[in-house]
Motif scaffolding. Structure first.
Motif, short mmCIF file in Angstrom:
data_model
loop_
_atom_site.label_atom_id
_atom_site.label_comp_id
_atom_site.label_asym_id
_atom_site.label_seq_id
_atom_site.Cartn_x
_atom_site.Cartn_y
_atom_site.Cartn_z
N MET A 75 0.82 -1.22 0.00
CA MET A 75 0.00 0.00 0.00
C MET A 75 0.85 1.27 0.00
N ASN A 76 2.11 1.14 0.42
CA ASN A 76 2.95 2.34 0.51
C ASN A 76 3.28 2.90 -0.86
N ASP A 77 3.35 2.04 -1.89
CA ASP A 77 3.70 2.49 -3.24
C ASP A 77 2.47 2.75 -4.09
N TRP A 78 1.30 2.87 -3.45
CA TRP A 78 0.06 3.10 -4.21
C TRP A 78 0.05 4.52 -4.77
N ALA A 79 -0.48 4.65 -5.99
CA ALA A 79 -0.59 5.96 -6.64
C ALA A 79 -1.85 5.96 -7.50
N PRO A 80 -2.51 7.10 -7.68
CA PRO A 80 -3.73 7.14 -8.49
C PRO A 80 -3.49 6.87 -9.96
N ILE A 81 -2.28 7.14 -10.45
CA ILE A 81 -1.91 6.87 -11.85
C ILE A 81 -0.93 5.71 -11.87
N ALA A 82 -1.20 4.73 -12.74
CA ALA A 82 -0.36 3.54 -12.80
C ALA A 82 1.04 3.88 -13.29
N LYS A 83 2.05 3.36 -12.59
CA LYS A 83 3.43 3.52 -13.00
C LYS A 83 3.88 2.38 -13.91
N GLU A 84 3.20 1.25 -13.80
CA GLU A 84 3.45 0.09 -14.65
C GLU A 84 2.12 -0.55 -14.96
N TYR A 85 1.90 -0.89 -16.23
CA TYR A 85 0.59 -1.40 -16.62
C TYR A 85 0.44 -2.86 -16.21
N ASP A 86 -0.58 -3.12 -15.39
CA ASP A 86 -0.92 -4.47 -14.97
C ASP A 86 -2.41 -4.66 -15.25
N PRO A 87 -2.79 -5.56 -16.17
CA PRO A 87 -4.21 -5.72 -16.50
C PRO A 87 -5.08 -6.05 -15.29
N LEU A 88 -4.54 -6.80 -14.34
CA LEU A 88 -5.31 -7.15 -13.15
C LEU A 88 -5.63 -5.92 -12.31
N LYS A 89 -4.65 -5.04 -12.16
CA LYS A 89 -4.88 -3.82 -11.40
C LYS A 89 -5.71 -2.82 -12.19
N ALA A 90 -5.51 -2.80 -13.51
CA ALA A 90 -6.25 -1.84 -14.33
C ALA A 90 -7.74 -2.14 -14.35
N GLY A 91 -8.11 -3.41 -14.09
CA GLY A 91 -9.51 -3.75 -14.02
C GLY A 91 -10.12 -3.55 -12.67
N SER A 92 -9.34 -3.03 -11.72
CA SER A 92 -9.82 -2.81 -10.35
C SER A 92 -10.04 -1.34 -10.11
N ILE A 93 -11.02 -1.03 -9.30
CA ILE A 93 -11.36 0.37 -9.05
C ILE A 93 -10.30 1.08 -8.23
N ASP A 94 -9.56 0.32 -7.40
CA ASP A 94 -8.52 0.94 -6.58
C ASP A 94 -7.15 0.30 -6.78
N GLY A 95 -7.05 -0.65 -7.74
CA GLY A 95 -5.77 -1.29 -8.02
C GLY A 95 -5.34 -2.31 -7.01
N THR A 96 -6.28 -2.90 -6.27
CA THR A 96 -5.93 -3.87 -5.23
C THR A 96 -6.49 -5.26 -5.50
N ASP A 97 -7.13 -5.48 -6.65
CA ASP A 97 -7.69 -6.81 -6.94
C ASP A 97 -6.58 -7.85 -7.09
N GLU A 98 -6.90 -9.08 -6.70
CA GLU A 98 -5.95 -10.18 -6.79
C GLU A 98 -6.41 -11.28 -7.74
N GLU A 99 -7.66 -11.25 -8.16
CA GLU A 99 -8.19 -12.25 -9.08
C GLU A 99 -8.94 -11.55 -10.21
N PRO A 100 -8.75 -12.02 -11.45
CA PRO A 100 -9.49 -11.40 -12.57
C PRO A 100 -10.97 -11.77 -12.52
N HIS A 101 -11.80 -10.80 -12.78
CA HIS A 101 -13.25 -11.02 -12.77
C HIS A 101 -13.88 -10.62 -14.10
N ASP A 102 -13.07 -10.63 -15.16
CA ASP A 102 -13.55 -10.15 -16.44
C ASP A 102 -12.78 -10.87 -17.54
N ARG A 103 -13.47 -11.26 -18.62
CA ARG A 103 -12.81 -11.97 -19.71
C ARG A 103 -11.76 -11.10 -20.40
N ALA A 104 -12.01 -9.81 -20.47
CA ALA A 104 -11.03 -8.92 -21.09
C ALA A 104 -9.74 -8.88 -20.28
#
Length: 242
Positions: A1-30
């Motif tokens: 949580m210490n390195d959390w930022a509102p703008i992604a520094k590295e693109y991660d599809p799993l985090k990009a599909g999460s509202i706060d970037g904390t999801d651990e499991e994909p919930h979408d086919r895309a």
């Protein structure tokens, strides 16, 4: 949580599909498609990516000349590339604009976003394909815009930044752990306070009740006295008339 930022520094599809970037499991086919995709940036694209803007949501009738007219007010433009369909030649609704100076790039990034061009509100951001590590285009399930068929929004970009996450573990410990006994005691004391408050209210109401009765009786006696005075005045008038 210490390195959390509102703008992604590295693109991660799993985090990009999460509202706060904390999801651990994909919930979408895309998201699954983006995680399984192996994308290499287009090596045929030339120019400095750190001086290039990405302009999207354009009117399909907007031309390179119109873009040059609008974006040249922020500084000298080196090159404009309006992306078109290879078969039809029609615009796809987005373009890349490369400036000569970083100052002009930053100014356009700040002021041109949500500008209306040809009745369309445009979106302006830095180029991410060659600057953001792990970037995957929208057609492969990536991008911060999301896929239409998935219905899943993408977060972590300028348009939809991550929301500040809630510290769930601390909340659970405070709520279910040692603080629960204190909260139970607090709730009991709160019920006692309400009971005593209601009791005091009833007592004060009982005290005020006789005063109200006296005021009502006083009001009735006043009305009776006024009526007696009016009757006496009427009798005097009758005597005078006789």
């Amino acid at each position: 949580m210490n390195d959390w930022a509102p703008i992604a520094k590295e693109y991660d599809p799993l985090k990009a599909g999460s509202i706060d970037g904390t999801d651990e499991e994909p919930h979408d086919r895309a998201i699954w498609r983006a995680m399984l995709a192996r994308y290499v940036p287009n090596k045929g694209v030339t120019g400095d990516p750190h001086l290039t803007l990405f302009v999207a949501r354009l009117n399909l009738q907007t031309t390179e000349e119109k873009l040059k007219e609008v974006f040249s007010r922020y500084g000298d433009i080196r090159k404009i590339r309006l992306v078109r369909d290879l078969v039809t030649g029609f615009s796809k609704g987005y373009a890349f604009i490369e400036y000569k100076e970083e100052r002009a790039l930053l100014k356009a990034h700040r002021d041109a976003n949500r500008l209306v061009i040809d009745q369309h509100e445009i979106f302006v951001d830095f180029e991410l394909e060659r600057t953001l590590k792990g970037w995957i285009p929208r057609r492969l399930g990536g991008g911060f815009g999301g896929k239409k068929e998935s219905g899943q929004l993408r977060f972590g970009g300028r348009d939809r930044p991550f929301r500040k996450p809630i510290n769930l573990p601390n909340m659970k410990n405070d709520f279910y752990g040692e603080g629960s006994a204190e909260k139970r005691n607090w709730s009991r004391e709160g019920t006692r306070d309400w009971r005593t408050r209601d009791r005091d209210h009833e007592r004060s109401r009982d005290k005020r009740w006789p005063e109200r009765e006296r005021s009502w009786t006083w009001g009735e006696s006043e009305r009776e006295r006024d009526s007696k005075e009016e009757r006496s005045r009427g009798r005097e008038r009758k005597d005078r008339d006789r």
